[in-house]
Design a protein around this motif. Structure first.
Motif, PDB file in Angstrom:
ATOM      1  N   ASN A  21      -9.484   4.949   0.914  1.00  0.00           N
ATOM      2  CA  ASN A  21      -8.204   4.162   1.215  1.00  0.00           C
ATOM      3  C   ASN A  21      -8.113   2.596   0.748  1.00  0.00           C
ATOM      4  O   ASN A  21      -7.333   2.341   0.629  1.00  0.00           O
ATOM      5  CB  ASN A  21      -8.418   4.037   3.082  1.00  0.00           C
ATOM      6  N   TRP A  24      -6.391   3.066  -2.338  1.00  0.00           N
ATOM      7  CA  TRP A  24      -4.921   3.125  -1.972  1.00  0.00           C
ATOM      8  C   TRP A  24      -4.200   1.542  -1.963  1.00  0.00           C
ATOM      9  O   TRP A  24      -3.387   1.098  -2.452  1.00  0.00           O
ATOM     10  CB  TRP A  24      -4.772   3.839  -0.983  1.00  0.00           C
ATOM     11  N   ILE A  78      -0.786   8.947  -6.573  1.00  0.00           N
ATOM     12  CA  ILE A  78      -0.511   7.499  -6.083  1.00  0.00           C
ATOM     13  C   ILE A  78      -0.348   6.573  -7.350  1.00  0.00           C
ATOM     14  O   ILE A  78      -1.219   6.597  -8.315  1.00  0.00           O
ATOM     15  CB  ILE A  78      -1.691   6.988  -5.308  1.00  0.00           C
ATOM     16  N   PRO A 214      -4.868   9.197   1.189  1.00  0.00           N
ATOM     17  CA  PRO A 214      -5.189   8.060   2.168  1.00  0.00           C
ATOM     18  C   PRO A 214      -4.074   7.800   3.267  1.00  0.00           C
ATOM     19  O   PRO A 214      -3.124   8.304   2.974  1.00  0.00           O
ATOM     20  CB  PRO A 214      -4.957   6.983   1.043  1.00  0.00           C
ATOM     21  N   ALA A 217      -0.498   6.715   2.875  1.00  0.00           N
ATOM     22  CA  ALA A 217       0.288   7.622   2.063  1.00  0.00           C
ATOM     23  C   ALA A 217       0.946   8.456   3.038  1.00  0.00           C
ATOM     24  O   ALA A 217       2.204   8.667   2.873  1.00  0.00           O
ATOM     25  CB  ALA A 217      -0.702   8.471   1.168  1.00  0.00           C
ATOM     26  N   THR A 225      -3.909   1.956   8.675  1.00  0.00           N
ATOM     27  CA  THR A 225      -3.439   1.597   7.437  1.00  0.00           C
ATOM     28  C   THR A 225      -3.750  -0.136   7.375  1.00  0.00           C
ATOM     29  O   THR A 225      -4.137  -0.497   6.388  1.00  0.00           O
ATOM     30  CB  THR A 225      -2.120   1.840   7.233  1.00  0.00           C
TER      31      THR A 225
END
Length: 244
Positions: A21, A24, A78, A214, A217, A225
């Motif tokens: 994460n 990301w 990503i 993640p 996403a 998030t």
């Protein structure tokens, strides 16, 4: 380029989920050219990012056979995020580091990637090993997930003491992970360390392994998030302060 290691002496603290994460957030929130290098033979980060199909070279070949890291790089779903996958060959990595007796082998490999990436995140195996020693010599920052429990907190203190004993200058960033504020033990731990970033215990985070992506996403507006993004922003601030 900066290298951020996500490391814990203790397993089961959400290390890989945190690494994925944060990668990301680096690629999407900060628009950084980002690499996640999976150094854990369990290859969980590799699985989560869809890179677990068999490649031509084993992961250990980067260290043992002078196979260029670029030959193992894989794109992910990503934008701006690449993956150096892990596999079971890394179970022998500690032995290999001992055999080749090159204390900064990982640092040299990271230096070779400087022109291609702005941020490299290392998903590290647990334990104090030769691999962790290589990581401690190579990283610009070590992020340590700490569950609000006595054993996890003790493990963090051991890591801090180990770094101090060997005179390492790399900073540590502890992160409260898998936090349930309803639990008295967790609430007391957060009160003792109010400046540590916090990642909550949440079903949407557990879904990372199901979605193989993640949280950002598939749940970009979730509190999870937001929490991962805040940790990443704290990392960027720390790196900026070190660069001054």
């Amino acid at each position: 380029m900066a290298t951020i290691a996500v490391y814990s002496l203790k397993g089961g603290v959400g290390k890989t989920t945190l690494t994925v994460n944060l990668a990301w957030a680096s690629a999407i929130r900060s628009a950084r050219r980002t690499l996640l290098w999976d150094l854990d033979p369990q290859a969980a980060a590799t699985f989560l990012l869809g890179g677990d199909d068999a490649g031509r070279h084993q992961a250990q070949a980067i260290f043992s056979k002078d196979v260029a890291a670029a030959k193992l790089l894989r794109a992910t779903a990503i934008d701006r995020l690449a993956l150096l996958p892990a596999d079971t060959s890394l179970r022998q990595l500690d032995h290999l580091f001992h055999t080749i007796d090159k204390k900064k082998r990982l640092r040299k490999l990271l230096d070779d990637l400087t022109e291609d990436f702005d941020r490299i995140l290392l998903d590290c195996p647990p334990g104090l090993t030769e691999t962790s020693e290589q990581v401690m010599r190579a990283a610009d920052l070590i992020v340590v997930p700490v569950v609000p429990s006595p054993l996890s907190q003790r493990a963090f203190q051991e890591v801090a003491a180990h770094l101090a004993q060997r005179g390492a200058r790399v900073p540590l960033m502890p992160v409260h992970a898998m936090v349930d504020r309803r639990r008295k033990l967790h609430a007391e731990a957060l009160a003792r360390q109010p400046d540590w970033p916090v990642i909550p215990m949440a079903s949407v985070i557990e879904s990372v392994a199901v979605q193989r992506a993640p949280v950002g996403a598939f749940a970009p507006r979730s509190a999870a998030t937001k929490a991962f993004t805040e940790v990443w922003q704290a990392i960027e601030r720390t790196l900026a302060e070190r660069a001054r």
